[in-house]
Design a protein around this motif. Structure first.
Motif, mmCIF file in Angstrom:
data_model
loop_
_atom_site.group_PDB
_atom_site.id
_atom_site.type_symbol
_atom_site.label_atom_id
_atom_site.label_comp_id
_atom_site.label_asym_id
_atom_site.label_seq_id
_atom_site.Cartn_x
_atom_site.Cartn_y
_atom_site.Cartn_z
ATOM 1 N N GLN A 253 30.980 48.135 39.264
ATOM 2 C CA GLN A 253 31.452 48.913 40.400
ATOM 3 C C GLN A 253 32.632 49.794 40.001
ATOM 4 O O GLN A 253 32.709 50.967 40.376
ATOM 5 C CB GLN A 253 31.856 47.992 41.549
ATOM 6 N N ARG B 26 31.688 43.381 39.624
ATOM 7 C CA ARG B 26 32.950 44.054 39.920
ATOM 8 C C ARG B 26 33.273 45.112 38.870
ATOM 9 O O ARG B 26 33.763 46.204 39.182
ATOM 10 C CB ARG B 26 34.084 43.028 40.005
ATOM 11 N N PRO C 297 42.533 41.364 40.021
ATOM 12 C CA PRO C 297 42.356 41.401 41.463
ATOM 13 C C PRO C 297 43.552 42.073 42.108
ATOM 14 O O PRO C 297 44.662 41.570 42.048
ATOM 15 C CB PRO C 297 42.269 39.921 41.855
ATOM 16 N N ARG D 139 29.574 37.589 38.898
ATOM 17 C CA ARG D 139 30.435 38.271 39.869
ATOM 18 C C ARG D 139 31.389 39.247 39.173
ATOM 19 O O ARG D 139 31.620 40.361 39.641
ATOM 20 C CB ARG D 139 31.228 37.263 40.698
ATOM 21 N N ALA D 140 31.940 38.819 38.043
ATOM 22 C CA ALA D 140 32.842 39.695 37.296
ATOM 23 C C ALA D 140 32.090 40.910 36.758
ATOM 24 O O ALA D 140 32.627 42.024 36.724
ATOM 25 C CB ALA D 140 33.501 38.928 36.160
ATOM 26 N N ARG E 210 41.951 34.142 44.640
ATOM 27 C CA ARG E 210 41.329 34.718 43.447
ATOM 28 C C ARG E 210 42.414 35.126 42.459
ATOM 29 O O ARG E 210 43.322 35.881 42.801
ATOM 30 C CB ARG E 210 40.477 35.938 43.811
#
Length: 337
Positions: free
Chosen positions: A83, A80, A328, A76-77, A276
């Motif tokens: 992106q 991110r 985050p 997931r990291a 998060r």
């Protein structure tokens, strides 16, 4: 928002063409970032999608399940971070028995030509792929002539006379050399995730913690650390660091098995479950130890907390670099761990 796909089969993901970069991208260090940014720039120049192609699990995890390599970053990291670098489409292809048996030529036909309609493919130095690592940059050049794409290899990025690599980052983290890790990554090393419920033993011992799991992966560091936690304050202050002392390990004194990151936030009162957060590692205090009883453990925790407070209270000598915005930044309600 980037598009994510995981399968070899299916229709075109980028029917109008793409520029593809391929790599494990574990940690997304400065070398990885140079490759991704080059592919993004080329995609913009051609007016097509920028694609980052990786694998999950990593091939080395698939081939050596009993002794997998330490991971710097969870999937997931990684998504991110890619992106944030401007990638339009991310492929986290499932590395399984079928993928392992796929020849380099078949992979090119199925994925690069078939699903991605690649116009350019970019890789890092010494890149190998396909069954028994049979494919390389020469394979990409040859097959590019068949499938109408060009391939290129970026120059290795060096720091202090050595190539920047995930192996160097892992070695720096294992040694507690966070200054070197920061320089290799272009940012402080941090782990982010959603706070999960634990056994609440920390509350009983006077050290409540915010707990993050590491997805069943082997972490690149273990021990007790002075840390900063982000994502605690709300609104515009969501990125403000909160001083903490953190343990990353299996908790041998209480019979733990799974690696767990436990952050005790100093002078914090609230509820963080489900939120998060990001835990940034500042300094290594000691190895994880097994104590004879809980009072001995608490006495050591008191010493760890005092040392971490002292370290974190000192003026910062290294500002948080730019680069990939891992923190985050979405609004997080003030809560407690």
């Amino acid at each position: 928002m980037s598009r994510l796909f995981r399968d070899l089969d299916g229709g075109p993901v980028c029917p109008d063409g793409s520029v593809v970069c391929i790599g494990a991208f574990d940690g997304l260090h400065l070398g990885h970032q140079a490759l991704v940014r080059h592919a993004v720039a080329r995609a913009h120049a051609l007016g097509v999608a920028a694609v980052a192609l990786s694998f999950e699990p990593l091939p080395r995890e698939f081939f050596a399940p009993a002794s997998p390599p330490p991971r710097l970053m969870l999937p997931r990291a990684k998504v991110r971070a890619l992106q944030a670098l401007g990638v339009d489409t991310i492929g986290l292809l499932r590395f399984d028995a079928r993928m392992a048996a796929l020849s380099a030529e078949a992979f090119i036909g199925l994925v690069l030509a078939g699903r991605l309609r690649a116009r350019e493919v970019w890789v890092g130095p010494d890149f190998r792929f396909g069954h028994r690592r049979g494919g390389d940059i020469a394979t990409l050049h040859r097959e590019g002539g068949v499938h109408d794409f060009v391939a290129g290899e970026i120059e290795p990025l060096a720091l202090d006379g050595e190539r920047v690599s995930s192996t160097r980052v892992r070695a720096a983290l294992a040694a507690g050399d966070f200054a070197t890790a920061t320089r290799l990554l272009g940012r402080p090393y941090a782990i982010s995730g959603h706070v999960v419920r634990g056994r609440r033993l920390g509350h009983t011992l006077g050290y409540p913690t915010a707990n993050l799991r590491f997805g069943g992966k082997v972490p690149a560091l273990r021990g007790i650390y002075a840390t900063r936690v982000r994502g605690i304050a709300g609104g515009a202050d969501a990125d403000r660091p909160w001083p903490a002392v953190s343990s990353f390990g299996t908790r041998p004194t209480v019979g733990g098995v799974e690696p767990l990151l436990e952050a005790h936030l100093f002078d914090f009162d609230g509820d963080l479950y489900g939120q998060r957060i990001e835990v940034e590692f500042v300094a290594r205090l000691r190895d994880e130890e097994k104590f004879d009883d809980l009072p001995a453990l608490v006495a050591q925790m008191d010493r760890d907390a005092a040392q971490a407070r002292s370290l974190l209270a000192a003026p910062e000598t290294m500002p948080r670099p730019g680069g990939i915005p891992f923190s985050p930044r979405e609004k997080v309600a003030r809560s407690a761990g």
